[in-house]
Design a protein around this motif. Structure first.
Motif, PDB file in Angstrom:
ATOM      1  N   ALA A  58       0.830  -1.204   0.000  1.00  0.00           N
ATOM      2  CA  ALA A  58       0.000   0.000   0.000  1.00  0.00           C
ATOM      3  C   ALA A  58       0.861   1.249   0.000  1.00  0.00           C
ATOM      4  CB  ALA A  58      -0.933   0.000   1.207  1.00  0.00           C
ATOM      5  N   ILE A  59       1.958   1.227   0.735  1.00  0.00           N
ATOM      6  CA  ILE A  59       2.826   2.409   0.787  1.00  0.00           C
ATOM      7  C   ILE A  59       3.597   2.569  -0.520  1.00  0.00           C
ATOM      8  CG2 ILE A  59       4.862   3.377   1.934  1.00  0.00           C
ATOM      9  CD1 ILE A  59       3.721   2.201   4.554  1.00  0.00           C
ATOM     10  N   VAL A  60       4.124   1.474  -1.050  1.00  0.00           N
ATOM     11  CA  VAL A  60       4.984   1.561  -2.239  1.00  0.00           C
ATOM     12  C   VAL A  60       4.171   1.626  -3.532  1.00  0.00           C
ATOM     13  CG1 VAL A  60       6.777   0.365  -3.541  1.00  0.00           C
ATOM     14  CG2 VAL A  60       6.857   0.391  -1.055  1.00  0.00           C
ATOM     15  N   LEU A  61       3.155   0.767  -3.679  1.00  0.00           N
ATOM     16  CA  LEU A  61       2.368   0.676  -4.912  1.00  0.00           C
ATOM     17  C   LEU A  61       0.903   1.000  -4.684  1.00  0.00           C
ATOM     18  CD1 LEU A  61       3.874  -2.706  -6.127  1.00  0.00           C
ATOM     19  CD2 LEU A  61       4.453  -0.439  -6.981  1.00  0.00           C
ATOM     20  N   GLY A  62       0.633   1.895  -3.764  1.00  0.00           N
ATOM     21  CA  GLY A  62      -0.737   2.187  -3.369  1.00  0.00           C
ATOM     22  C   GLY A  62      -1.614   2.705  -4.478  1.00  0.00           C
ATOM     23  N   ALA A  63      -1.056   3.457  -5.407  1.00  0.00           N
ATOM     24  CA  ALA A  63      -1.856   4.035  -6.486  1.00  0.00           C
ATOM     25  C   ALA A  63      -2.437   2.960  -7.395  1.00  0.00           C
ATOM     26  CB  ALA A  63      -1.016   5.009  -7.296  1.00  0.00           C
ATOM     27  N   LEU A  64      -1.776   1.829  -7.510  1.00  0.00           N
ATOM     28  CA  LEU A  64      -2.248   0.753  -8.382  1.00  0.00           C
ATOM     29  C   LEU A  64      -3.205  -0.200  -7.676  1.00  0.00           C
ATOM     30  CD1 LEU A  64       1.072  -0.052 -10.224  1.00  0.00           C
ATOM     31  CD2 LEU A  64      -0.865   1.285 -11.052  1.00  0.00           C
ATOM     32  N   GLY A  65      -3.374  -0.077  -6.368  1.00  0.00           N
ATOM     33  CA  GLY A  65      -4.315  -0.901  -5.627  1.00  0.00           C
ATOM     34  C   GLY A  65      -3.857  -2.329  -5.410  1.00  0.00           C
ATOM     35  N   GLY A  77      -9.604  -2.755  -5.655  1.00  0.00           N
ATOM     36  CA  GLY A  77      -8.322  -2.726  -6.342  1.00  0.00           C
ATOM     37  C   GLY A  77      -8.469  -2.290  -7.788  1.00  0.00           C
ATOM     38  N   ALA A  78      -9.506  -2.792  -8.449  1.00  0.00           N
ATOM     39  CA  ALA A  78      -9.747  -2.409  -9.840  1.00  0.00           C
ATOM     40  C   ALA A  78     -10.090  -0.926  -9.948  1.00  0.00           C
ATOM     41  CB  ALA A  78     -10.869  -3.264 -10.425  1.00  0.00           C
ATOM     42  N   ILE A  79     -10.838  -0.402  -8.990  1.00  0.00           N
ATOM     43  CA  ILE A  79     -11.169   1.027  -8.999  1.00  0.00           C
ATOM     44  C   ILE A  79      -9.910   1.863  -8.859  1.00  0.00           C
ATOM     45  CG2 ILE A  79     -12.273   2.859  -7.649  1.00  0.00           C
ATOM     46  CD1 ILE A  79     -14.535   0.813  -7.071  1.00  0.00           C
ATOM     47  N   MET A  80      -9.048   1.504  -7.913  1.00  0.00           N
ATOM     48  CA  MET A  80      -7.814   2.276  -7.722  1.00  0.00           C
ATOM     49  C   MET A  80      -6.918   2.211  -8.949  1.00  0.00           C
ATOM     50  SD  MET A  80      -6.817   1.661  -3.745  1.00  0.00           S
ATOM     51  CE  MET A  80      -5.641   3.001  -3.671  1.00  0.00           C
ATOM     52  N   ALA A  81      -6.777   1.032  -9.544  1.00  0.00           N
ATOM     53  CA  ALA A  81      -5.939   0.894 -10.741  1.00  0.00           C
ATOM     54  C   ALA A  81      -6.534   1.657 -11.916  1.00  0.00           C
ATOM     55  CB  ALA A  81      -5.775  -0.581 -11.090  1.00  0.00           C
ATOM     56  N   ALA A  82      -7.855   1.583 -12.090  1.00  0.00           N
ATOM     57  CA  ALA A  82      -8.503   2.272 -13.207  1.00  0.00           C
ATOM     58  C   ALA A  82      -8.394   3.785 -13.068  1.00  0.00           C
ATOM     59  CB  ALA A  82      -9.972   1.849 -13.288  1.00  0.00           C
ATOM     60  N   VAL A  83      -8.581   4.310 -11.864  1.00  0.00           N
ATOM     61  CA  VAL A  83      -8.466   5.757 -11.656  1.00  0.00           C
ATOM     62  C   VAL A  83      -7.042   6.218 -11.933  1.00  0.00           C
ATOM     63  CG1 VAL A  83      -8.521   7.554  -9.871  1.00  0.00           C
ATOM     64  CG2 VAL A  83     -10.409   5.948 -10.070  1.00  0.00           C
ATOM     65  N   THR A  84      -6.061   5.445 -11.507  1.00  0.00           N
ATOM     66  CA  THR A  84      -4.659   5.814 -11.740  1.00  0.00           C
ATOM     67  C   THR A  84      -4.320   5.791 -13.225  1.00  0.00           C
ATOM     68  OG1 THR A  84      -4.019   4.992  -9.578  1.00  0.00           O
ATOM     69  CG2 THR A  84      -2.271   5.226 -11.203  1.00  0.00           C
ATOM     70  N   VAL A  85      -4.715   4.723 -13.921  1.00  0.00           N
ATOM     71  CA  VAL A  85      -4.410   4.607 -15.342  1.00  0.00           C
ATOM     72  C   VAL A  85      -5.183   5.654 -16.145  1.00  0.00           C
ATOM     73  CG1 VAL A  85      -4.618   3.093 -17.349  1.00  0.00           C
ATOM     74  CG2 VAL A  85      -3.739   2.203 -15.195  1.00  0.00           C
ATOM     75  N   GLY A  97      -4.182   9.887  -9.949  1.00  0.00           N
ATOM     76  CA  GLY A  97      -3.200   8.899  -9.502  1.00  0.00           C
ATOM     77  C   GLY A  97      -2.521   9.328  -8.215  1.00  0.00           C
ATOM     78  N   ALA A  98      -2.260  10.629  -8.085  1.00  0.00           N
ATOM     79  CA  ALA A  98      -1.662  11.140  -6.851  1.00  0.00           C
ATOM     80  C   ALA A  98      -2.627  10.968  -5.679  1.00  0.00           C
ATOM     81  CB  ALA A  98      -1.282  12.603  -7.018  1.00  0.00           C
ATOM     82  N   ALA A  99      -3.914  11.175  -5.932  1.00  0.00           N
ATOM     83  CA  ALA A  99      -4.912  10.980  -4.872  1.00  0.00           C
ATOM     84  C   ALA A  99      -4.962   9.509  -4.453  1.00  0.00           C
ATOM     85  CB  ALA A  99      -6.283  11.450  -5.351  1.00  0.00           C
ATOM     86  N   MET A 100      -4.885   8.603  -5.420  1.00  0.00           N
ATOM     87  CA  MET A 100      -4.881   7.168  -5.104  1.00  0.00           C
ATOM     88  C   MET A 100      -3.611   6.789  -4.339  1.00  0.00           C
ATOM     89  SD  MET A 100      -7.693   5.784  -6.098  1.00  0.00           S
ATOM     90  CE  MET A 100      -8.571   7.283  -5.751  1.00  0.00           C
ATOM     91  N   ALA A 101      -2.486   7.425  -4.668  1.00  0.00           N
ATOM     92  CA  ALA A 101      -1.240   7.151  -3.942  1.00  0.00           C
ATOM     93  C   ALA A 101      -1.346   7.611  -2.491  1.00  0.00           C
ATOM     94  CB  ALA A 101      -0.069   7.842  -4.634  1.00  0.00           C
ATOM     95  N   ILE A 102      -1.966   8.754  -2.269  1.00  0.00           N
ATOM     96  CA  ILE A 102      -2.149   9.256  -0.895  1.00  0.00           C
ATOM     97  C   ILE A 102      -3.065   8.310  -0.111  1.00  0.00           C
ATOM     98  CG2 ILE A 102      -3.168  11.123   0.464  1.00  0.00           C
ATOM     99  CD1 ILE A 102      -2.082  13.033  -1.729  1.00  0.00           C
TER     100      ILE A 102
END
Length: 131
Positions: A58-65, A77-85, A97-102
């Motif tokens: 979550a800390i390292v790859l959090g934006a990808l879910g 997880g799919a929502i986080m990955a889709a929002v980032t991509v 993607g920055a919001a998903m990383a936070i």
């Protein structure tokens, strides 16, 4: 012989192989039959490994879910990955993607600061998907 047991804390019924009471979160003691393999007690340490792996992912790859997929939350997880991509494809700044990383960093810290019992009760028993 019954295949159910009672929780000593809330008296709710649970399956014999249950490790945690679904009603109150009480962790049942693991009892082994004579001659039973001792590797069955590894389930308790495996939960700590899952908590640590999910927290670090979550800390390292959090934006990808990735941490959501590790815990079995496929939709989240799919929502986080889709929002980032999607943010990467449609905006140059990738603010989504920055919001998903936070969110991933916050969730990673939450995973790592909980005890194994709290983590199991919150994310495994009660299936709390976000925060």
């Amino acid at each position: 012989m019954s295949n159910m047991k009672h929780c000593p804390r809330c008296r709710a019924t649970a399956r014999l192989d249950a490790m945690v009471c679904r009603n109150c979160g009480h962790r049942f003691r693991t009892r082994f039959a004579p001659g039973a393999p001792r590797h069955l007690s590894a389930r308790r340490s495996a939960m700590g490994a899952t908590r640590t792996a999910a927290g670090l992912c979550a800390i390292v790859l959090g934006a990808l879910g990735i941490h959501k997929f590790l815990l079995g939350y496929m939709a989240e997880g799919a929502i986080m990955a889709a929002v980032t991509v999607a943010g990467l494809l449609w905006t140059w700044t990738n603010m989504p993607g920055a919001a998903m990383a936070i969110i991933g960093i916050i969730e990673g810290i939450m995973y790592l600061t909980k005890t194994d019992a709290e983590f199991t009760n919150t994310y495994i028993v009660h299936r709390r998907g976000w925060f």
